[in-house]
Scaffold this active site. Structure first.
Site, PDB file in Angstrom:
ATOM      1  N   GLY A  22       0.817  -1.216   0.000  1.00 30.23           N
ATOM      2  CA  GLY A  22       0.000   0.000   0.000  1.00 30.23           C
ATOM      3  C   GLY A  22       0.847   1.261   0.000  1.00 30.23           C
ATOM      4  N   TYR A 145      -3.394 -19.456   5.520  1.00 30.74           N
ATOM      5  CA  TYR A 145      -3.284 -18.290   4.625  1.00 30.74           C
ATOM      6  C   TYR A 145      -3.642 -18.697   3.198  1.00 30.74           C
ATOM      7  CZ  TYR A 145      -0.681 -14.530   2.142  1.00 30.74           C
ATOM      8  OH  TYR A 145      -0.295 -13.492   1.320  1.00 30.74           O
ATOM      9  N   THR A 173       4.730 -12.607  -6.457  1.00 30.57           N
ATOM     10  CA  THR A 173       5.688 -13.484  -5.772  1.00 30.57           C
ATOM     11  C   THR A 173       6.129 -12.763  -4.488  1.00 30.57           C
ATOM     12  OG1 THR A 173       7.312 -12.468  -7.217  1.00 30.57           O
ATOM     13  CG2 THR A 173       6.546 -14.655  -7.837  1.00 30.57           C
ATOM     14  N   VAL A 175       7.309 -10.188  -2.082  1.00 30.93           N
ATOM     15  CA  VAL A 175       7.473  -8.739  -2.239  1.00 30.93           C
ATOM     16  C   VAL A 175       8.447  -8.226  -1.167  1.00 30.93           C
ATOM     17  CG1 VAL A 175       6.219  -6.560  -2.442  1.00 30.93           C
ATOM     18  CG2 VAL A 175       5.002  -8.716  -2.804  1.00 30.93           C
ATOM     19  N   HIS A 188       8.936 -11.508   6.590  1.00 34.79           N
ATOM     20  CA  HIS A 188       9.453 -12.325   5.498  1.00 34.79           C
ATOM     21  C   HIS A 188      10.986 -12.341   5.514  1.00 34.79           C
ATOM     22  CE1 HIS A 188       5.334 -11.660   3.915  1.00 34.79           C
ATOM     23  NE2 HIS A 188       5.493 -12.909   3.533  1.00 34.79           N
TER      24      HIS A 188
HETATM   25  P1  NAP Z   1       1.643  -5.681   5.358  1.00 37.39           P
HETATM   26  O1  NAP Z   1       2.799  -4.786   5.112  1.00 37.39           O
HETATM   27  O2  NAP Z   1       1.687  -6.612   6.520  1.00 37.39           O
HETATM   28  O3  NAP Z   1       0.339  -4.771   5.458  1.00 37.39           O
HETATM   29  C1  NAP Z   1      -0.898  -5.341   5.800  1.00 37.39           C
HETATM   30  C2  NAP Z   1      -1.942  -4.280   5.688  1.00 37.39           C
HETATM   31  O4  NAP Z   1      -3.215  -4.843   6.029  1.00 37.39           O
HETATM   32  C3  NAP Z   1      -1.714  -3.095   6.647  1.00 37.39           C
HETATM   33  O5  NAP Z   1      -2.127  -1.910   6.014  1.00 37.39           O
HETATM   34  C4  NAP Z   1      -2.639  -3.429   7.818  1.00 37.39           C
HETATM   35  O6  NAP Z   1      -3.072  -2.285   8.527  1.00 37.39           O
HETATM   36  C5  NAP Z   1      -3.808  -4.048   7.047  1.00 37.39           C
HETATM   37  N1  NAP Z   1      -4.632  -4.895   7.893  1.00 37.39           N
HETATM   38  C6  NAP Z   1      -4.276  -6.050   8.517  1.00 37.39           C
HETATM   39  N2  NAP Z   1      -5.305  -6.528   9.249  1.00 37.39           N
HETATM   40  C7  NAP Z   1      -6.339  -5.658   9.056  1.00 37.39           C
HETATM   41  C8  NAP Z   1      -7.670  -5.591   9.551  1.00 37.39           C
HETATM   42  N3  NAP Z   1      -8.167  -6.526  10.377  1.00 37.39           N
HETATM   43  N4  NAP Z   1      -8.441  -4.548   9.178  1.00 37.39           N
HETATM   44  C9  NAP Z   1      -7.945  -3.599   8.351  1.00 37.39           C
HETATM   45  N5  NAP Z   1      -6.716  -3.601   7.838  1.00 37.39           N
HETATM   46  C10 NAP Z   1      -5.905  -4.622   8.196  1.00 37.39           C
HETATM   47  O7  NAP Z   1       1.334  -6.578   4.086  1.00 37.39           O
HETATM   48  P2  NAP Z   1       1.826  -6.434   2.581  1.00 37.39           P
HETATM   49  O8  NAP Z   1       3.078  -7.208   2.460  1.00 37.39           O
HETATM   50  O9  NAP Z   1       1.756  -5.017   2.139  1.00 37.39           O
HETATM   51  O10 NAP Z   1       0.704  -7.270   1.832  1.00 37.39           O
HETATM   52  C11 NAP Z   1      -0.303  -6.653   1.059  1.00 37.39           C
HETATM   53  C12 NAP Z   1      -1.045  -7.747   0.293  1.00 37.39           C
HETATM   54  O11 NAP Z   1      -0.135  -8.422  -0.560  1.00 37.39           O
HETATM   55  C13 NAP Z   1      -1.660  -8.806   1.204  1.00 37.39           C
HETATM   56  O12 NAP Z   1      -2.942  -9.155   0.718  1.00 37.39           O
HETATM   57  C14 NAP Z   1      -0.704  -9.980   1.076  1.00 37.39           C
HETATM   58  O13 NAP Z   1      -1.347 -11.191   1.308  1.00 37.39           O
HETATM   59  C15 NAP Z   1      -0.238  -9.823  -0.351  1.00 37.39           C
HETATM   60  N6  NAP Z   1       1.081 -10.406  -0.652  1.00 37.39           N
HETATM   61  C16 NAP Z   1       2.191 -10.040   0.061  1.00 37.39           C
HETATM   62  C17 NAP Z   1       3.415 -10.614  -0.250  1.00 37.39           C
HETATM   63  C18 NAP Z   1       4.672 -10.260   0.502  1.00 37.39           C
HETATM   64  O14 NAP Z   1       5.710 -10.864   0.227  1.00 37.39           O
HETATM   65  N7  NAP Z   1       4.659  -9.289   1.408  1.00 37.39           N
HETATM   66  C19 NAP Z   1       3.506 -11.545  -1.300  1.00 37.39           C
HETATM   67  C20 NAP Z   1       2.365 -11.872  -2.013  1.00 37.39           C
HETATM   68  C21 NAP Z   1       1.155 -11.299  -1.694  1.00 37.39           C
HETATM   69  P3  NAP Z   1      -2.176  -1.707   9.785  1.00 37.39           P
HETATM   70  O15 NAP Z   1      -0.958  -1.076   9.170  1.00 37.39           O
HETATM   71  O16 NAP Z   1      -3.069  -0.727  10.424  1.00 37.39           O
HETATM   72  O17 NAP Z   1      -1.857  -2.908  10.634  1.00 37.39           O
HETATM   73  P1  GDP Z   2       7.902 -17.902   2.126  1.00 37.73           P
HETATM   74  O1  GDP Z   2       8.556 -17.418   0.870  1.00 37.73           O
HETATM   75  O2  GDP Z   2       6.431 -17.805   2.081  1.00 37.73           O
HETATM   76  O3  GDP Z   2       8.366 -19.277   2.493  1.00 37.73           O
HETATM   77  O4  GDP Z   2       8.291 -16.957   3.338  1.00 37.73           O
HETATM   78  P2  GDP Z   2       9.611 -16.184   3.818  1.00 37.73           P
HETATM   79  O5  GDP Z   2       9.705 -14.888   3.127  1.00 37.73           O
HETATM   80  O6  GDP Z   2       9.486 -16.164   5.305  1.00 37.73           O
HETATM   81  O7  GDP Z   2      10.891 -17.034   3.359  1.00 37.73           O
HETATM   82  C1  GDP Z   2      11.169 -18.240   3.999  1.00 37.73           C
HETATM   83  C2  GDP Z   2      12.488 -18.839   3.512  1.00 37.73           C
HETATM   84  O8  GDP Z   2      13.595 -17.996   3.900  1.00 37.73           O
HETATM   85  C3  GDP Z   2      12.733 -20.181   4.155  1.00 37.73           C
HETATM   86  O9  GDP Z   2      13.522 -20.986   3.317  1.00 37.73           O
HETATM   87  C4  GDP Z   2      13.520 -19.784   5.414  1.00 37.73           C
HETATM   88  O10 GDP Z   2      14.286 -20.878   5.933  1.00 37.73           O
HETATM   89  C5  GDP Z   2      14.429 -18.703   4.831  1.00 37.73           C
HETATM   90  N1  GDP Z   2      14.962 -17.744   5.827  1.00 37.73           N
HETATM   91  C6  GDP Z   2      16.271 -17.548   6.114  1.00 37.73           C
HETATM   92  N2  GDP Z   2      16.430 -16.625   7.062  1.00 37.73           N
HETATM   93  C7  GDP Z   2      15.192 -16.158   7.349  1.00 37.73           C
HETATM   94  C8  GDP Z   2      14.701 -15.146   8.241  1.00 37.73           C
HETATM   95  O11 GDP Z   2      15.431 -14.474   8.953  1.00 37.73           O
HETATM   96  N3  GDP Z   2      13.342 -14.928   8.252  1.00 37.73           N
HETATM   97  C9  GDP Z   2      12.489 -15.640   7.465  1.00 37.73           C
HETATM   98  N4  GDP Z   2      11.175 -15.361   7.504  1.00 37.73           N
HETATM   99  N5  GDP Z   2      12.916 -16.629   6.629  1.00 37.73           N
HETATM  100  C10 GDP Z   2      14.245 -16.875   6.565  1.00 37.73           C
END
Ligand code: NAP
Ligand code: GDP
Length: 323
Positions: A22, A145, A173, A175, A188
């Site tokens: 966001g 999830y 993938t 992020v 992550h």
């Molecule tokens: P994030 O940094 O953890 O942010 C999560 C967001 O959701 C925050 O704005 C949080 O608000 C809000 N939120 C959580 N619970 C809520 C609730 N009960 N009511 C209202 N808002 C709520 O996550 P992100 O990484 O930006 O992820 C965004 C999207 O991308 C998600 O749908 C996630 O599943 C998807 N995604 C992420 C990754 C990744 O690697 N990060 C990969 C693939 C897909 P607050 O800030 O107020 O807590």
């Molecule tokens: P995933 O991609 O959904 O599996 O989630 P993550 O972003 O948490 O990545 C997990 C992978 O990174 C696994 O292979 C973990 O063993 C490895 N890893 C190594 N060091 C770390 C760490 O400090 N935090 C996390 N979350 N994963 C780690």
């Protein structure tokens, strides 16, 4: 007043607007990417707890969106997922049902939700593509999830078939970028390793990478993903989801990702691998050929440059970063 064909004003509501993805979209919008016909609102959980139906309805009534980018979710890395599978399922199912149903009740023109490549079947052929989401059980580490996210695709199909709605989803993938969750236990891998490298450097201790370092991931920079989200909002017309990813050749091992951070932060200490910790899913190599058909010339930020920008941001914003 509001047109569904893009000629009237678009009021774009971004749920999860305070998170990693966001904030990246907000950065582009505030940096001049918004069209004059677009009004953008970025929500955090303080504006509405979207697990609560009444709060969801109230925030939609206040904002009157015509378009929704739905990012809000309970999100976490491998180790948080392993601990709280039930919570991931329940919170995300409630959030998604409230947001999609309220968007339907408000006649929202388009909703773009966010899936993830970790929701695909664990036992699969590679590369993974958009047709394979429901082909078999996800990896056991994050089943809560994964199934909750898969159900968004089912709901999108239902809203289209029963009500003609244009509710779709993207599949990024892994992020990473500025404003990520740098909490070591919950976040992550990249933000976790950036935070750990920062502490190891400060304390003169080794950097401990969890697992063997062998698993492979495709990482996408949050600002690249944000550009693609804005394209999907304006141009993408399919109900079927689209994978938003760098190419298969850009996949790196966790060891290589750690080396990139070590180099970006100038860390000179020892790097060790704690193989008592889980590796999680070995790989989830995804094809971006559908994306490439639409956008053959889209330029992704080189991984090492994006890692450097993220590390620099974390160091400069250590006091305020989420950790
Ligand atoms: P994030 O940094 O953890 O942010 C999560 C967001 O959701 C925050 O704005 C949080 O608000 C809000 N939120 C959580 N619970 C809520 C609730 N009960 N009511 C209202 N808002 C709520 O996550 P992100 O990484 O930006 O992820 C965004 C999207 O991308 C998600 O749908 C996630 O599943 C998807 N995604 C992420 C990754 C990744 O690697 N990060 C990969 C693939 C897909 P607050 O800030 O107020 O807590
Ligand atoms: P995933 O991609 O959904 O599996 O989630 P993550 O972003 O948490 O990545 C997990 C992978 O990174 C696994 O292979 C973990 O063993 C490895 N890893 C190594 N060091 C770390 C760490 O400090 N935090 C996390 N979350 N994963 C780690």
């Amino acid at each position: 007043m509001t047109s569904s064909n893009g000629t009237g004003p678009k009021r774009v509501l971004v749920t999860g607007g305070s998170g990693l993805v966001g904030r990246a979209i907000e950065q582009l919008v505030q940096g001049g990417e918004a069209l004059p016909s677009e009004e953008w609102t970025f929500l955090s959980s303080k504006d509405a707890d979207l697990t609560n139906a009444a709060e969801t309805r109230a925030v939609f009534a206040r904002c009157q969106p015509t378009h929704v980018i739905h990012l809000a979710a309970m999100v976490g890395g491998l180790f948080r997922n392993m601990k709280y599978n039930l919570d991931f399922w329940r919170q995300n199912v409630h959030i998604n049902d409230n947001v999609l149903q309220t968007a339907h009740e408000h006649g929202v023109t388009k909703v773009i939700s966010c899936l993830s490549t970790c929701i695909f079947p664990d036992k699969t052929t590679y590369p993974i593509d958009e047709t394979m989401i429901h082909n078999g059980p996800p990896h056991s580490s994050n089943f809560g999830y994964s199934y909750a996210k898969r159900m968004i695709d089912i709901q999108n199909r239902g809203y289209h078939e029963q009500h003609g709605r244009m509710f779709t989803a993207v599949i990024p993938t892994n992020v990473f970028g500025m404003y990520d969750n740098f909490n070591i236990e919950e976040g992550h891998v990249l933000p976790g390793l950036i935070h750990k490298t920062y502490l190891a450097q400060k304390n003169g201790t080794p950097l401990v990478v969890w697992g063997s370092g062998k698993p492979r991931r495709q990482f996408i920079y949050s600002l690249d993903l944000a550009r693609l989200f804005i394209w999907v909002l304006r141009e993408y017309q399919e109900i079927e989801p689209i994978i938003l990813s760098v190419g298969e050749e850009e996949e790196v091992s966790i060891k290589e990702a750690a080396e990139s951070i070590v180099s970006a932060m100038g860390f000179k200490g020892e790097v060790i691998f704690d193989t008592t910790k889980s590796d999680g899913q070995y790989k989830k190599t995804a094809s971006n050929s559908k994306l490439r058909k639409y956008l053959p010339d889209f330029q992704f930020t080189p991984f090492s440059q994006a890692v450097k920008e993220t590390c620099d941001w974390f160091v400069a914003n250590y006091d305020v970063a989420r950790k």
